[in-house]
Design a protein around this motif. Sequence first.
Motif, PDB file in Angstrom:
ATOM      1  N   TYR A 128      65.360  -4.402  53.928  1.00  0.00           N
ATOM      2  CA  TYR A 128      63.937  -4.112  53.845  1.00  0.00           C
ATOM      3  C   TYR A 128      63.170  -5.273  53.230  1.00  0.00           C
ATOM      4  O   TYR A 128      63.597  -5.863  52.242  1.00  0.00           O
ATOM      5  CB  TYR A 128      63.688  -2.856  53.007  1.00  0.00           C
ATOM      6  N   PHE A 144      58.882  -6.475  52.390  1.00  0.00           N
ATOM      7  CA  PHE A 144      57.531  -5.947  52.245  1.00  0.00           C
ATOM      8  C   PHE A 144      56.539  -7.076  51.966  1.00  0.00           C
ATOM      9  O   PHE A 144      56.901  -8.076  51.334  1.00  0.00           O
ATOM     10  CB  PHE A 144      57.465  -4.975  51.048  1.00  0.00           C
ATOM     11  N   TYR A 174      52.717  -7.268  50.133  1.00  0.00           N
ATOM     12  CA  TYR A 174      51.653  -6.594  49.402  1.00  0.00           C
ATOM     13  C   TYR A 174      50.543  -7.586  49.082  1.00  0.00           C
ATOM     14  O   TYR A 174      50.784  -8.778  48.945  1.00  0.00           O
ATOM     15  CB  TYR A 174      52.165  -6.038  48.061  1.00  0.00           C
ATOM     16  N   LEU A 220      50.236  -2.092  50.235  1.00  0.00           N
ATOM     17  CA  LEU A 220      51.195  -2.512  51.241  1.00  0.00           C
ATOM     18  C   LEU A 220      50.482  -2.947  52.508  1.00  0.00           C
ATOM     19  O   LEU A 220      49.659  -2.213  53.062  1.00  0.00           O
ATOM     20  CB  LEU A 220      52.158  -1.360  51.541  1.00  0.00           C
ATOM     21  N   TYR A 243      55.632  -3.710  56.317  1.00  0.00           N
ATOM     22  CA  TYR A 243      56.998  -3.734  55.867  1.00  0.00           C
ATOM     23  C   TYR A 243      57.933  -3.750  57.075  1.00  0.00           C
ATOM     24  O   TYR A 243      57.518  -3.494  58.206  1.00  0.00           O
ATOM     25  CB  TYR A 243      57.317  -2.593  54.902  1.00  0.00           C
ATOM     26  N   SER A 265      64.392  -5.160  49.485  1.00  0.00           N
ATOM     27  CA  SER A 265      65.290  -4.172  48.886  1.00  0.00           C
ATOM     28  C   SER A 265      66.366  -3.815  49.893  1.00  0.00           C
ATOM     29  O   SER A 265      66.288  -4.174  51.071  1.00  0.00           O
ATOM     30  CB  SER A 265      64.520  -2.916  48.458  1.00  0.00           C
ATOM     31  N   SER A 281      69.147  -0.610  51.182  1.00  0.00           N
ATOM     32  CA  SER A 281      69.504   0.802  51.151  1.00  0.00           C
ATOM     33  C   SER A 281      70.748   0.987  51.988  1.00  0.00           C
ATOM     34  O   SER A 281      70.785   0.648  53.172  1.00  0.00           O
ATOM     35  CB  SER A 281      68.363   1.654  51.713  1.00  0.00           C
ATOM     36  N   THR A 327      69.813   3.129  47.114  1.00  0.00           N
ATOM     37  CA  THR A 327      68.728   2.188  47.374  1.00  0.00           C
ATOM     38  C   THR A 327      68.482   1.342  46.135  1.00  0.00           C
ATOM     39  O   THR A 327      68.394   1.876  45.027  1.00  0.00           O
ATOM     40  CB  THR A 327      67.453   2.936  47.760  1.00  0.00           C
ATOM     41  N   ASN A 385      62.716   5.998  54.150  1.00  0.00           N
ATOM     42  CA  ASN A 385      62.453   4.705  54.803  1.00  0.00           C
ATOM     43  C   ASN A 385      62.259   3.564  53.817  1.00  0.00           C
ATOM     44  O   ASN A 385      61.866   2.474  54.225  1.00  0.00           O
ATOM     45  CB  ASN A 385      61.226   4.811  55.720  1.00  0.00           C
ATOM     46  N   SER A 386      62.522   3.788  52.558  1.00  0.00           N
ATOM     47  CA  SER A 386      62.408   2.771  51.503  1.00  0.00           C
ATOM     48  C   SER A 386      61.005   2.198  51.357  1.00  0.00           C
ATOM     49  O   SER A 386      60.825   1.165  50.731  1.00  0.00           O
ATOM     50  CB  SER A 386      63.403   1.625  51.734  1.00  0.00           C
ATOM     51  N   LYS A 387      60.024   2.865  51.912  1.00  0.00           N
ATOM     52  CA  LYS A 387      58.655   2.399  51.754  1.00  0.00           C
ATOM     53  C   LYS A 387      58.252   2.547  50.286  1.00  0.00           C
ATOM     54  O   LYS A 387      58.448   3.596  49.683  1.00  0.00           O
ATOM     55  CB  LYS A 387      57.731   3.209  52.641  1.00  0.00           C
ATOM     56  N   LEU A 388      57.678   1.490  49.732  1.00  0.00           N
ATOM     57  CA  LEU A 388      57.380   1.438  48.301  1.00  0.00           C
ATOM     58  C   LEU A 388      55.868   1.468  48.089  1.00  0.00           C
ATOM     59  O   LEU A 388      55.157   0.593  48.569  1.00  0.00           O
ATOM     60  CB  LEU A 388      57.979   0.163  47.717  1.00  0.00           C
TER      61      LEU A 388
END
Lengths: 115, 114
Positions: free
Chosen positions: A31, A33, A35, A45, A48, A94, A96, A101, B99-102
Motif C-alpha cells: 500500500y 498513499f 496526502y 488523502l 492511494y 504500509s 497488510s 497490518t 483496504n488499509s485506507k488511512l
Amino acid sequence: DAGITQSPRYKITETGRQVTLMCHQTWSHSYMFWYRQDLGHGLRLIYYSAAADITDKGEVPDGYVVSRSKTENFPLTLESATRSQTSVYFCASSESTRGWTTEAFFGQGTRLTVV
Amino acid sequence: AQTVTQSQPEMSVQEAETVTLSCTYDTSESNYYLFWYKQPPSRQMILVIRQEAYKQQNATENRFSVNFQKAAKSFSLKISDSQLGDTAMYFCAFMSGANSKLTFGKGITLSVRP
C-alpha cells in the motif's frame, strides 16, 4: 538507504505548469498513499494504491494524477498547478498480510508552492 | 466512509504533568486499526502508538497510553510526565482492516510549558 523517500523536498512552480512529486520505498510494501497537509485540515488523502497498477481516489483527488507501474514507486502529478495546490505533500506506505497490518510509514514531505 | 474527529485544536500542559488528547471516529467496520502520530516542527510523521480494534487491552508505550472505548468509538491518548520534547502536533488516525485506507483527524497542537 532503507525507507521511504520523497523528492524534491521543496518546489516552487508557476500556475499552469505540470509538476511531479516522486515517492520511492524500499520495503516492497503493497500500500502507498499520497496526502496533502494544510492548516486546519490535517492530512487529507489524495490517492492511494493497493498494489502495482491498482490505484483509487481519496478525499481530494481533483487536479492530481497518480501511477504505479512498479511496487516501489508512486509518483504524484499535478497536471496544471493552481495556487490552491500550495501545500505540504506526504507519501506513505504500509503492508497488510495474513491478517496483520503495519502502521503507515511516512516520507519527509514535499513543500510545494505554486506562484 | 470513515471519519476521525479531533475537536480540540490546541492544548497546553506544564512539564511533568499528564495530558489527555481526545479522538473519536465513526465506522461500520469491525476490523480496523487506530494510531496516534506525532509531528514535531521537523515535519516528520512519527508513530506514537497503535491499537488493534480486536484487542480489548489498551496499548501502552512508555509514557504514552490510550483509552480505547470501542463501543463509544473513542480513542484518547494520555501522555504522562510530559516533556518539552513532546511539544508537537498530534494526529489521530484510522486504518481500515478491509483496504488499509488511512484517514486522519485534523490534529491537535500540544505545547509543553517549562
